[in-house]
Design an enzyme around this catalytic site. Structure first.
Site, PDB file in Angstrom:
ATOM      1  CG  ASN A  85      -2.264   0.663   0.901  1.00  0.00           C
ATOM      2  OD1 ASN A  85      -2.322   1.649   0.178  1.00  0.00           O
ATOM      3  ND2 ASN A  85      -3.336   0.146   1.479  1.00  0.00           N
ATOM      4  CG  HIS A 115      23.204   2.922  10.533  1.00  0.00           C
ATOM      5  ND1 HIS A 115      23.783   3.285   9.342  1.00  0.00           N
ATOM      6  CD2 HIS A 115      21.877   3.146  10.383  1.00  0.00           C
ATOM      7  CE1 HIS A 115      22.850   3.703   8.514  1.00  0.00           C
ATOM      8  NE2 HIS A 115      21.675   3.625   9.121  1.00  0.00           N
ATOM      9  N   GLY A 142      -0.600  -1.445   8.828  1.00  0.00           N
ATOM     10  CA  GLY A 142      -0.063  -0.126   8.541  1.00  0.00           C
ATOM     11  C   GLY A 142       0.932   0.355   9.578  1.00  0.00           C
ATOM     12  CB  THR A 165      13.015  -6.736  17.349  1.00  0.00           C
ATOM     13  OG1 THR A 165      12.330  -7.415  18.404  1.00  0.00           O
ATOM     14  CG2 THR A 165      12.662  -5.254  17.371  1.00  0.00           C
ATOM     15  CE  LYS A 183      -6.093 -13.713  16.461  1.00  0.00           C
ATOM     16  NZ  LYS A 183      -7.503 -13.659  16.183  1.00  0.00           N
TER      17      LYS A 183
END
Length: 185
Positions: A85, A115, A142, A165, A183
């Protein structure tokens, strides 16, 4: 090319992004992205022609809404029916593979570059590239952020605004910062 910064980037070694060859490749990507983002939607279709040619692989009916941004493009591999999107950003210093039928909501960000931890290393432009793999039929909400080195399993759901992560198992929903499983789907 042996030992070049591009080779180091591709092999997961520390490299400097302050490199003429890498800058040339980023300029090529910026031109393709500019074309994609500037074309009228009916003329652009699912992907602008320059961006489609630049990407590593584009499955049938894969679509990227404008605006879009990527660092290099050639490290992005889209399966059939993938949908990105508006506002998605992929910093593809390493391979980003998105499986067939996967949907990315608006403003999803995928960051393969990490970095250097030390200030002097960052000032020298040192980065390391870590791939991202998103399985088939996943849904990324989103404004989610996906960090390098992460695999998101098939059928997984990443909640809007989540920061991923760690790996997400198949058919699992994760939310939050950092993203945690809530879940099994």
């Amino acid at each position: 090319m042996a030992g070049s910064e591009r080779v180091k980037m591709a092999t997961g070694e520390w490299y400097t992004c302050l490199d003429d060859e890498l800058e040339t490749l980023r300029v090529i990507a910026r031109d393709a992205v500019f074309e994609h983002n500037s074309l009228p939607p009916r003329q652009r279709g699912n992907l602008g022609p320059g961006l489609k040619a630049l990407l590593g692989e584009v499955g049938e009916e894969a679509r990227i809404e404008a605006p879009f941004h990527c660092a290099y493009g050639f490290n992005i591999f889209l399966g059939n029916g993938v949908f990105l999107n508006a506002g998605c950003t992929i910093l593809d210093t390493a391979a980003v593979r998105i499986g067939s039928g996967t949907l990315l909501g608006p403003n999803v960000q995928i960051y393969c570059a990490e970095h250097h931890r030390e200030a002097a290393g960052r000032q020298a432009g040192l980065e390391i590239a870590r791939p991202v793999d998103i399985g088939a039929n996943a849904w990324i909400g989103g404004s989610a952020v996906i960090l390098g080195g992460v695999r998101i399993g098939e059928g997984a759901i990443v909640g809007a605004g989540a920061v991923v992560t760690r790996d997400v198992p198949d058919n699992t929903t994760v939310v939050g910062n950092p993203a945690k499983a809530i879940k099994r789907n």
